[in-house]
Scaffold this motif. Structure first.
Motif, PDB file in Angstrom:
ATOM      1  N   PHE A  50      -9.514  -8.929  -2.739  1.00  0.00           N
ATOM      2  CA  PHE A  50      -8.917  -9.341  -4.005  1.00  0.00           C
ATOM      3  C   PHE A  50      -8.597 -10.832  -4.063  1.00  0.00           C
ATOM      4  O   PHE A  50      -8.942 -11.517  -5.010  1.00  0.00           O
ATOM      5  CB  PHE A  50      -7.646  -8.536  -4.271  1.00  0.00           C
ATOM      6  CG  PHE A  50      -6.945  -8.947  -5.524  1.00  0.00           C
ATOM      7  CD1 PHE A  50      -7.438  -8.554  -6.761  1.00  0.00           C
ATOM      8  CD2 PHE A  50      -5.814  -9.735  -5.484  1.00  0.00           C
ATOM      9  CE1 PHE A  50      -6.807  -8.924  -7.921  1.00  0.00           C
ATOM     10  CE2 PHE A  50      -5.180 -10.122  -6.636  1.00  0.00           C
ATOM     11  CZ  PHE A  50      -5.679  -9.715  -7.863  1.00  0.00           C
ATOM     12  N   LYS A 105      -7.809   9.305  -2.895  1.00  0.00           N
ATOM     13  CA  LYS A 105      -7.945   8.894  -4.290  1.00  0.00           C
ATOM     14  C   LYS A 105      -6.606   8.518  -4.908  1.00  0.00           C
ATOM     15  O   LYS A 105      -6.547   7.914  -5.956  1.00  0.00           O
ATOM     16  CB  LYS A 105      -8.619  10.003  -5.088  1.00  0.00           C
ATOM     17  CG  LYS A 105     -10.058  10.270  -4.658  1.00  0.00           C
ATOM     18  CD  LYS A 105     -10.665  11.354  -5.498  1.00  0.00           C
ATOM     19  CE  LYS A 105     -12.047  11.762  -5.168  1.00  0.00           C
ATOM     20  NZ  LYS A 105     -12.793  11.208  -4.148  1.00  0.00           N
ATOM     21  N   ASP A 131     -11.410 -12.713  -6.742  1.00  0.00           N
ATOM     22  CA  ASP A 131     -10.927 -12.732  -8.117  1.00  0.00           C
ATOM     23  C   ASP A 131     -10.391 -14.129  -8.424  1.00  0.00           C
ATOM     24  O   ASP A 131      -9.233 -14.427  -8.199  1.00  0.00           O
ATOM     25  CB  ASP A 131      -9.836 -11.678  -8.319  1.00  0.00           C
ATOM     26  CG  ASP A 131      -9.469 -11.509  -9.774  1.00  0.00           C
ATOM     27  OD1 ASP A 131      -9.922 -12.326 -10.602  1.00  0.00           O
ATOM     28  OD2 ASP A 131      -8.729 -10.572 -10.092  1.00  0.00           O
ATOM     29  N   TYR A 162       0.844  -1.197   0.000  1.00  0.00           N
ATOM     30  CA  TYR A 162       0.000   0.000   0.000  1.00  0.00           C
ATOM     31  C   TYR A 162       0.871   1.235   0.000  1.00  0.00           C
ATOM     32  O   TYR A 162       1.882   1.307   0.712  1.00  0.00           O
ATOM     33  CB  TYR A 162      -0.901  -0.003   1.243  1.00  0.00           C
ATOM     34  CG  TYR A 162      -1.479   1.351   1.574  1.00  0.00           C
ATOM     35  CD1 TYR A 162      -2.574   1.852   0.872  1.00  0.00           C
ATOM     36  CD2 TYR A 162      -0.928   2.133   2.576  1.00  0.00           C
ATOM     37  CE1 TYR A 162      -3.105   3.097   1.172  1.00  0.00           C
ATOM     38  CE2 TYR A 162      -1.452   3.376   2.885  1.00  0.00           C
ATOM     39  CZ  TYR A 162      -2.531   3.856   2.177  1.00  0.00           C
ATOM     40  OH  TYR A 162      -3.049   5.091   2.469  1.00  0.00           O
ATOM     41  N   ASN A 219      -1.758  -2.186  -9.125  1.00  0.00           N
ATOM     42  CA  ASN A 219      -2.893  -1.262  -9.165  1.00  0.00           C
ATOM     43  C   ASN A 219      -4.255  -1.945  -9.082  1.00  0.00           C
ATOM     44  O   ASN A 219      -5.122  -1.748  -9.915  1.00  0.00           O
ATOM     45  CB  ASN A 219      -2.804  -0.392 -10.421  1.00  0.00           C
ATOM     46  CG  ASN A 219      -1.503   0.361 -10.469  1.00  0.00           C
ATOM     47  OD1 ASN A 219      -1.041   0.883  -9.457  1.00  0.00           O
ATOM     48  ND2 ASN A 219      -0.880   0.401 -11.627  1.00  0.00           N
ATOM     49  N   ILE A 220      -4.420  -2.738  -8.051  1.00  0.00           N
ATOM     50  CA  ILE A 220      -5.712  -3.399  -7.843  1.00  0.00           C
ATOM     51  C   ILE A 220      -6.651  -2.445  -7.109  1.00  0.00           C
ATOM     52  O   ILE A 220      -6.214  -1.544  -6.398  1.00  0.00           O
ATOM     53  CB  ILE A 220      -5.558  -4.727  -7.074  1.00  0.00           C
ATOM     54  CG1 ILE A 220      -4.900  -4.498  -5.711  1.00  0.00           C
ATOM     55  CG2 ILE A 220      -4.776  -5.729  -7.892  1.00  0.00           C
ATOM     56  CD1 ILE A 220      -4.909  -5.712  -4.828  1.00  0.00           C
ATOM     57  N   ALA A 221      -7.947  -2.646  -7.271  1.00  0.00           N
ATOM     58  CA  ALA A 221      -8.930  -1.721  -6.705  1.00  0.00           C
ATOM     59  C   ALA A 221      -9.302  -2.053  -5.261  1.00  0.00           C
ATOM     60  O   ALA A 221      -9.432  -1.172  -4.436  1.00  0.00           O
ATOM     61  CB  ALA A 221     -10.190  -1.722  -7.570  1.00  0.00           C
ATOM     62  N   ASP A 222      -9.488  -3.319  -4.951  1.00  0.00           N
ATOM     63  CA  ASP A 222      -9.957  -3.718  -3.620  1.00  0.00           C
ATOM     64  C   ASP A 222      -8.982  -4.728  -3.018  1.00  0.00           C
ATOM     65  O   ASP A 222      -9.089  -5.919  -3.254  1.00  0.00           O
ATOM     66  CB  ASP A 222     -11.354  -4.324  -3.721  1.00  0.00           C
ATOM     67  CG  ASP A 222     -11.933  -4.670  -2.360  1.00  0.00           C
ATOM     68  OD1 ASP A 222     -11.272  -4.430  -1.332  1.00  0.00           O
ATOM     69  OD2 ASP A 222     -13.051  -5.182  -2.327  1.00  0.00           O
TER      70      ASP A 222
END
Length: 163
Positions: free
Chosen positions: A151, A125, A155, A70, A144-147
């Motif tokens: 994840f 953001k 996924d 992160y 660059n994953i969203a969640d």
């Protein structure tokens, strides 16, 4: 007279011992080669002055790990840390940047006196997440994953990616 000299020497030793530099960086760890390159790339691709870098390690079984990296303006674990004092026990440094490492030990141990620290990712953001799967020392990286939290569990393409 001997008593005065003994007291003077004792006081002198006391003041000298208090003024000697203490060992620092007791909580720093050094990455092994297989993860060092990934951490370096993560820092280089996401470098900003106000970012905090964190690494979350989840051991699935003896040879499998899920890792989330992160980078963001606050701490990903900010609100939880305030409520339950789960500060990371160790960190590493890559290219002059600290990466705080959460491995689960912070739930049971702490390395400093209890303190509250603010931070969260609310409305961040700019936050960046990478997912790493270490399976028997073979790393697979998704950038660059969203969640990051869901994840690994939602996924199913990721499961095929690592086989």
């Amino acid at each position: 007279m001997k008593i005065i000299y003994a007291c003077l020497i004792t006081v002198l030793i006391f003041f000298l011992s208090c003024s000697l530099p203490k060992e620092q960086n007791k909580n720093i760890v050094y990455p092994k080669e297989r993860i060092k390159g990934v951490l370096y790339s993560f820092i280089q691709e996401n470098k900003q002055d106000n970012f905090r870098y964190e690494m979350f390690i989840n051991k699935i079984c003896p040879n499998d790990f899920n890792i989330i990296l992160y980078a963001g303006e606050g701490s990903l674990n900010g609100e939880n840390r305030i409520q339950s004092d789960k500060t990371p026990n160790v960190y590493t440094e890559i290219d002059g940047n600290k990466i705080y490492i959460y491995s689960g030990s912070e739930y049971f141990f702490r390395n400093t006196p209890k303190k509250k620290e603010k931070g969260s990712i609310k409305n961040d953001k700019k936050a960046v997440f990478w997912a790493i799967r270490d399976s028997s020392e073979i790393l697979s990286v998704k950038k660059n994953i969203a969640d990051p939290i869901n994840f690994f569990y939602t996924d199913y393409r990721w499961l095929n990616f690592i086989k």
